[in-house]
Design a protein around this motif. Structure first.
Motif, PDB file in Angstrom:
ATOM      1  N   ASP A   6       0.820  -1.204   0.000  1.00  0.00           N
ATOM      2  CA  ASP A   6       0.000   0.000   0.000  1.00  0.00           C
ATOM      3  C   ASP A   6       0.861   1.263   0.000  1.00  0.00           C
ATOM      4  O   ASP A   6       1.729   1.438   0.854  1.00  0.00           O
ATOM      5  CB  ASP A   6      -0.937   0.009   1.197  1.00  0.00           C
ATOM      6  CG  ASP A   6      -2.059   1.011   1.036  1.00  0.00           C
ATOM      7  OD1 ASP A   6      -2.738   0.964  -0.007  1.00  0.00           O
ATOM      8  OD2 ASP A   6      -2.254   1.831   1.947  1.00  0.00           O
ATOM      9  N   HIS A  30      -1.839  -0.257  -4.170  1.00  0.00           N
ATOM     10  CA  HIS A  30      -2.698  -0.162  -2.996  1.00  0.00           C
ATOM     11  C   HIS A  30      -2.958  -1.583  -2.515  1.00  0.00           C
ATOM     12  O   HIS A  30      -3.010  -2.512  -3.322  1.00  0.00           O
ATOM     13  CB  HIS A  30      -4.037   0.498  -3.346  1.00  0.00           C
ATOM     14  CG  HIS A  30      -3.877   1.774  -4.107  1.00  0.00           C
ATOM     15  ND1 HIS A  30      -3.607   2.977  -3.498  1.00  0.00           N
ATOM     16  CD2 HIS A  30      -3.907   2.017  -5.435  1.00  0.00           C
ATOM     17  CE1 HIS A  30      -3.511   3.917  -4.429  1.00  0.00           C
ATOM     18  NE2 HIS A  30      -3.678   3.359  -5.608  1.00  0.00           N
ATOM     19  N   ARG A  32      -5.266  -3.760   0.695  1.00  0.00           N
ATOM     20  CA  ARG A  32      -6.106  -3.757   1.881  1.00  0.00           C
ATOM     21  C   ARG A  32      -6.818  -5.101   1.996  1.00  0.00           C
ATOM     22  O   ARG A  32      -7.482  -5.524   1.060  1.00  0.00           O
ATOM     23  CB  ARG A  32      -7.134  -2.635   1.811  1.00  0.00           C
ATOM     24  CG  ARG A  32      -7.903  -2.419   3.116  1.00  0.00           C
ATOM     25  CD  ARG A  32      -8.822  -1.203   3.084  1.00  0.00           C
ATOM     26  NE  ARG A  32      -8.109  -0.018   2.647  1.00  0.00           N
ATOM     27  CZ  ARG A  32      -8.491   0.728   1.593  1.00  0.00           C
ATOM     28  NH1 ARG A  32      -9.547   0.397   0.883  1.00  0.00           N
ATOM     29  NH2 ARG A  32      -7.805   1.796   1.256  1.00  0.00           N
TER      30      ARG A  32
END
Length: 122
Positions: A6, A30, A32
């Motif tokens: 990220d 990115h 998550r």
């Protein structure tokens, strides 16, 4: 396991075939909850996106891109996340086009070591 992707910016260490991702391409990653995605552009690529998953140090994603000549292309990639001795991240990639013939391998690396500022122009 290497740390999170990220916020990292990565670039290829070598040019691919003409009209594809090259050393001037920048990937903004990115990550998550096991999901990974990135935007990329530079060189022959006007705009590209990738989306997929991370399990341990393995990424599995699909990508789509728009090139300078107005054509689009898409494919599938599996990458291994490697932490380099200086703390930067390297992705060792095996990719295959789905919209056209072709496959290969490539390496992208984080542009700066953790805690360093990017050089001008990066």
């Amino acid at each position: 396991m290497a740390g999170s992707l990220d916020g990292l910016v990565l670039a290829p260490v070598a040019d691919q075939a003409p009209g594809q991702v090259g050393t001037r391409t920048r990937f903004a990653y990115h990550e998550r909850n096991g999901e990974v995605w990135a935007e990329y552009a530079g060189g022959d690529v006007v705009r590209g996106h990738l989306v997929g998953t991370r399990e341990g140090d393995r990424l599995d994603f699909r990508y789509v891109q728009l090139k300078q000549d107005g054509t689009t292309s898409s494919g599938h990639c599996v990458s291994t996340v490697v932490e380099l001795p200086d703390g930067r991240v390297r992705l060792e990639e095996a990719w295959e086009w789905e919209s056209q013939p072709g496959s290969g391998t490539s390496v992208v690396e984080q542009l700066t070591a953790p805690g360093e500022r990017p050089a001008a122009g990066e």
